[in-house]
Design a protein around this motif. Structure first.
Motif, PDB file in Angstrom:
ATOM      1  N   LYS A  53      78.016  44.456  45.363  1.00  0.00           N
ATOM      2  CA  LYS A  53      76.673  44.746  45.852  1.00  0.00           C
ATOM      3  C   LYS A  53      76.008  43.484  46.396  1.00  0.00           C
ATOM      4  CE  LYS A  53      75.633  48.796  42.988  1.00  0.00           C
ATOM      5  NZ  LYS A  53      74.743  49.340  41.924  1.00  0.00           N
ATOM      6  N   THR A  54      76.195  42.362  45.695  1.00  0.00           N
ATOM      7  CA  THR A  54      75.623  41.101  46.171  1.00  0.00           C
ATOM      8  C   THR A  54      76.170  40.748  47.544  1.00  0.00           C
ATOM      9  OG1 THR A  54      75.358  40.279  43.896  1.00  0.00           O
ATOM     10  CG2 THR A  54      75.361  38.653  45.668  1.00  0.00           C
ATOM     11  N   ALA A  55      77.497  40.824  47.696  1.00  0.00           N
ATOM     12  CA  ALA A  55      78.120  40.515  48.991  1.00  0.00           C
ATOM     13  C   ALA A  55      77.671  41.495  50.065  1.00  0.00           C
ATOM     14  CB  ALA A  55      79.637  40.537  48.855  1.00  0.00           C
ATOM     15  N   TYR A  56      77.519  42.761  49.703  1.00  0.00           N
ATOM     16  CA  TYR A  56      77.113  43.779  50.674  1.00  0.00           C
ATOM     17  C   TYR A  56      75.725  43.491  51.226  1.00  0.00           C
ATOM     18  CZ  TYR A  56      75.427  48.288  52.410  1.00  0.00           C
ATOM     19  OH  TYR A  56      74.863  49.278  53.177  1.00  0.00           O
ATOM     20  N   TRP A  57      74.779  43.188  50.340  1.00  0.00           N
ATOM     21  CA  TRP A  57      73.415  42.959  50.811  1.00  0.00           C
ATOM     22  C   TRP A  57      73.286  41.617  51.522  1.00  0.00           C
ATOM     23  CZ3 TRP A  57      70.610  46.865  51.651  1.00  0.00           C
ATOM     24  CH2 TRP A  57      70.709  47.999  50.855  1.00  0.00           C
ATOM     25  N   GLU A  58      74.117  40.651  51.168  1.00  0.00           N
ATOM     26  CA  GLU A  58      74.133  39.404  51.936  1.00  0.00           C
ATOM     27  C   GLU A  58      74.600  39.675  53.362  1.00  0.00           C
ATOM     28  OE1 GLU A  58      76.615  36.814  49.701  1.00  0.00           O
ATOM     29  OE2 GLU A  58      74.978  36.085  48.418  1.00  0.00           O
ATOM     30  N   TYR A  59      75.614  40.521  53.499  1.00  0.00           N
ATOM     31  CA  TYR A  59      76.101  40.848  54.836  1.00  0.00           C
ATOM     32  C   TYR A  59      75.071  41.680  55.601  1.00  0.00           C
ATOM     33  CZ  TYR A  59      79.123  42.612  58.544  1.00  0.00           C
ATOM     34  OH  TYR A  59      79.655  42.927  59.763  1.00  0.00           O
ATOM     35  N   ARG A  60      74.406  42.604  54.905  1.00  0.00           N
ATOM     36  CA  ARG A  60      73.361  43.390  55.545  1.00  0.00           C
ATOM     37  C   ARG A  60      72.218  42.486  56.028  1.00  0.00           C
ATOM     38  NH1 ARG A  60      72.538  48.885  54.656  1.00  0.00           N
ATOM     39  NH2 ARG A  60      70.612  48.470  55.817  1.00  0.00           N
ATOM     40  N   THR A  61      71.904  41.463  55.239  1.00  0.00           N
ATOM     41  CA  THR A  61      70.864  40.512  55.644  1.00  0.00           C
ATOM     42  C   THR A  61      71.288  39.765  56.903  1.00  0.00           C
ATOM     43  OG1 THR A  61      70.170  40.220  53.342  1.00  0.00           O
ATOM     44  CG2 THR A  61      69.517  38.514  54.908  1.00  0.00           C
ATOM     45  N   HIS A  62      72.556  39.374  56.967  1.00  0.00           N
ATOM     46  CA  HIS A  62      73.066  38.705  58.167  1.00  0.00           C
ATOM     47  C   HIS A  62      72.983  39.636  59.372  1.00  0.00           C
ATOM     48  CE1 HIS A  62      75.814  36.969  61.058  1.00  0.00           C
ATOM     49  NE2 HIS A  62      76.574  38.042  60.975  1.00  0.00           N
ATOM     50  N   ARG A  63      73.377  40.905  59.193  1.00  0.00           N
ATOM     51  CA  ARG A  63      73.314  41.856  60.297  1.00  0.00           C
ATOM     52  C   ARG A  63      71.864  42.053  60.764  1.00  0.00           C
ATOM     53  NH1 ARG A  63      77.323  45.851  60.461  1.00  0.00           N
ATOM     54  NH2 ARG A  63      76.011  46.777  62.102  1.00  0.00           N
ATOM     55  N   ALA A  64      70.965  42.133  59.792  1.00  0.00           N
ATOM     56  CA  ALA A  64      69.556  42.332  60.142  1.00  0.00           C
ATOM     57  C   ALA A  64      68.994  41.127  60.893  1.00  0.00           C
ATOM     58  CB  ALA A  64      68.737  42.600  58.879  1.00  0.00           C
ATOM     59  N   ASP A  65      69.541  39.943  60.610  1.00  0.00           N
ATOM     60  CA  ASP A  65      69.072  38.729  61.279  1.00  0.00           C
ATOM     61  C   ASP A  65      69.431  38.734  62.761  1.00  0.00           C
ATOM     62  OD1 ASP A  65      67.643  36.332  60.946  1.00  0.00           O
ATOM     63  OD2 ASP A  65      69.496  35.171  61.054  1.00  0.00           O
ATOM     64  N   GLN A  66      70.369  39.570  63.157  1.00  0.00           N
ATOM     65  CA  GLN A  66      70.755  39.659  64.569  1.00  0.00           C
ATOM     66  C   GLN A  66      69.918  40.679  65.329  1.00  0.00           C
ATOM     67  OE1 GLN A  66      73.117  37.370  65.347  1.00  0.00           O
ATOM     68  NE2 GLN A  66      72.995  36.911  63.159  1.00  0.00           N
ATOM     69  N   LEU A  67      69.073  41.404  64.630  1.00  0.00           N
ATOM     70  CA  LEU A  67      68.258  42.446  65.248  1.00  0.00           C
ATOM     71  C   LEU A  67      66.825  41.956  65.448  1.00  0.00           C
ATOM     72  CD1 LEU A  67      69.511  45.485  63.139  1.00  0.00           C
ATOM     73  CD2 LEU A  67      70.304  44.765  65.401  1.00  0.00           C
ATOM     74  N   PRO A  68      66.068  42.578  66.360  1.00  0.00           N
ATOM     75  CA  PRO A  68      64.672  42.168  66.561  1.00  0.00           C
ATOM     76  C   PRO A  68      63.855  42.341  65.281  1.00  0.00           C
ATOM     77  CG  PRO A  68      65.426  43.603  68.343  1.00  0.00           C
ATOM     78  CD  PRO A  68      66.478  43.656  67.280  1.00  0.00           C
ATOM     79  N   GLU A  69      62.994  41.380  65.050  1.00  0.00           N
ATOM     80  CA  GLU A  69      62.110  41.423  63.875  1.00  0.00           C
ATOM     81  C   GLU A  69      60.673  41.589  64.356  1.00  0.00           C
ATOM     82  OE1 GLU A  69      60.874  38.739  59.952  1.00  0.00           O
ATOM     83  OE2 GLU A  69      62.368  38.018  61.389  1.00  0.00           O
ATOM     84  N   VAL A  70      60.002  42.598  63.847  1.00  0.00           N
ATOM     85  CA  VAL A  70      58.617  42.884  64.211  1.00  0.00           C
ATOM     86  C   VAL A  70      57.721  42.477  63.049  1.00  0.00           C
ATOM     87  CG1 VAL A  70      56.972  44.650  64.940  1.00  0.00           C
ATOM     88  CG2 VAL A  70      59.378  44.813  65.641  1.00  0.00           C
ATOM     89  N   THR A  71      56.749  41.604  63.331  1.00  0.00           N
ATOM     90  CA  THR A  71      55.846  41.118  62.278  1.00  0.00           C
ATOM     91  C   THR A  71      54.403  41.212  62.749  1.00  0.00           C
ATOM     92  OG1 THR A  71      56.063  38.833  63.091  1.00  0.00           O
ATOM     93  CG2 THR A  71      57.572  39.531  61.337  1.00  0.00           C
ATOM     94  N   PHE A  72      53.534  41.335  61.763  1.00  0.00           N
ATOM     95  CA  PHE A  72      52.100  41.332  62.037  1.00  0.00           C
ATOM     96  C   PHE A  72      51.459  40.272  61.150  1.00  0.00           C
ATOM     97  CE2 PHE A  72      47.795  42.616  60.839  1.00  0.00           C
ATOM     98  CZ  PHE A  72      47.198  42.672  62.099  1.00  0.00           C
TER      99      PHE A  72
END
Length: 494
Positions: A53-72
């Motif tokens: 699970k730790t490795a999975y969410w680390e990889y998901r975090t990496h994948r998310a870092d490649q996508l646009p991030e919307v912040t307010f």
């Protein structure tokens, strides 16, 4: 490819091993059932799952870092009523009273650029200020649209390297999880056969005590008619007492081994496990090259080697990139201000910022060059270590395949010896009863029978241990000719 279906295994566990409360239940347990149960309920399996699970969410975090991030970002509200320092035209400072209420908000969409290693963002903001006090007024400032680019030049492209390293790291973690599950299997085999051997020893002890008591009763009758001596009668009495002591020891060992297996499988302490002797070993002859290819394809070792080499290359690239730094920052867009919000979006003016930052060492006494040399030396060390580890890995697989192939013959021999020893013991009892052999020969036949039985179980244990060891390294089931696999998305979301 064989899937580890957690739902079906859970159903199997509950249907096969749920019993009435408050009573001792006898559970006939095969080796395969014990393995399935251990993969579900053992502490080791839970640890392996959490690591996945730790490795999975680390990889998901990496994948998310490649996508646009919307912040307010916003200040709702910002109220100030204080004195602040103010620089006058003549260069002197004075304090002025500030009494204002402010509101601000910014919406930004940010995207990492994997190709260049830079970052680009699209933003829009609105600031509102209400001056309080005697001269009240409102003022708005808007940035309807702005584009900002931040780009390192000549430096290392972190995004490119992470896109190469992180998928390998996650693939390594998935293989490591499957191997951890197989390690649980190996532990289960050890506990299972320990209990099985204790059960066999207990059964032998019961049989030996029963035979010893019968022989002693016969010897008492023979002594009355003078067919045997008092010394022989005492030997038989001694053998019967020793058999009773052996049964007590065997019972204690059986209880201990049963408690260990119950604890490992997560079963109730009220359950009495009856291990079922595994079926005859399948006729499998493994080929070293085939096993090695499967191990290179599926084992986490290959991914570990690749990841470490990539990380070493990354460190070298980082050290070389740090020798000179040039960063480009550019921001373009429009802005407007007015006392009314709608007008603040009407009269827009160009708003541009372009900045090029340079950091090039002119004299660092070879520090950055030394960092490059250190990184290159570390890379060579990694390459040397991985070459040696690969050789050791191949050698261990070769020895394991040899041991497995030889173990099949050892098992056949042990089974034949077991059968012969049992027949000899039964013949020795009959021969002793008609007086053709003495108690020493009978004891020797009994010891040979017990040792042959235990050796047969041990050889069976080694066969399955070698088989599952090969399976844990290759992540391949040679019985079904399928690669071991799992639905990792389903597993980590449980």
């Amino acid at each position: 490819m064989r899937k580890i279906n957690i739902t079906l295994l859970l159903l199997f566990g509950y249907l096969g091993f749920t019993h009435g409360q408050g009573q001792a239940d006898t559970v006939k347990l095969t080796l395969k059932e014990a393995i399935n149960l251990a993969q579900l309920q053992s502490v080791d399996a839970a640890v392996a799952l959490n690591e996945l699970k730790t490795a999975y969410w680390e990889y998901r975090t990496h994948r998310a870092d490649q996508l646009p991030e919307v912040t307010f970002n916003g200040s709702l509200p910002d109220y100030n009523k204080q004195y602040t320092k103010y620089l006058q035209q003549d260069g002197s400072y004075t304090f002025i009273r500030n009494n204002s209420l402010g509101l601000s908000g910014e919406l930004a969409v940010t995207q990492n650029i994997a190709l260049t290693g830079g970052k680009i963002s699209l933003n829009s903001s609105l600031d509102f200020t209400r001056q309080l006090g005697d001269n009240k007024y409102n003022e708005y400032m808007s940035i309807p649209i702005g584009i900002t680019l931040s780009q390192p030049i000549f430096g290392v492209n972190n995004q490119k390297w992470l896109r190469r390293i992180e998928p390998v790291r996650y693939k390594e973690a998935k293989a490591a999880y499957m191997e951890s599950v197989e390690v649980v299997t190996l532990s289960t085999i050890e506990y299972f056969f320990n209990l099985l051997l204790a059960r066999v020893s207990f059964t032998n002890a019961e049989q030996n005590l029963e035979n010893a008591d019968k022989l002693y009763d016969i010897a008492v009758a023979k002594r009355k008619i003078g067919h045997i001596s008092e010394s022989e009668l005492m030997r038989l009495k001694q053998s019967a007492l020793q058999a009773k002591a052996n049964l007590t020891d065997a019972q204690s060992a059986l209880n201990s081994r049963m408690f260990q297996l119950r604890s490992f499988l997560g079963l109730s302490e009220q359950d009495i496990i009856e291990p079922v002797i595994p079926e005859a070993a399948p006729d499998i002859l493994m080929n070293y090259q085939t096993v090695l290819e499967k191990a290179q394809e599926n084992n986490s070792f290959a991914q570990n080697i690749l990841r470490r080499q990539l990380e070493a290359d990354y460190q070298v690239a980082t050290a070389k990139g740090n020798q000179r730094k040039i960063n480009l920052f550019a921001s373009v867009g429009y802005s407007g201000k007015d006392n009314r919000m709608t007008d603040a979006y009407g009269n827009l003016m160009n708003n541009q910022i372009v900045e090029v930052g340079v950091s090039i060492p002119l004299l660092d006494w070879g520090k950055r060059k030394g960092q490059v040399k250190v990184a290159e030396s570390n890379r060579e060390v990694i390459l040397s270590k991985t070459r040696q580890e690969q050789m050791n890995f191949n050698q261990n697989i070769f020895l394991l395949v040899e041991n497995f192939n030889n173990q099949a013959n050892q098992l056949l021999i042990a089974a034949e010896v077991d059968e012969l020893a049992e027949r000899r013991y039964q013949t020795s009892i009959e021969t002793f009863m008609i007086g053709r052999i003495d108690i020493l020969d009978l004891n020797d036949a009994q010891n040979s029978k017990d040792n042959a039985r235990r050796n047969h179980i041990n050889e069976l244990y080694m066969y399955w241990y070698y088989f599952y060891n090969v399976r844990s390294i290759t992540l391949y089931d040679f019985l079904t000719d399928n690669t071991l696999d799992a639905d990792f998305e389903d597993i980590v979301r449980r």
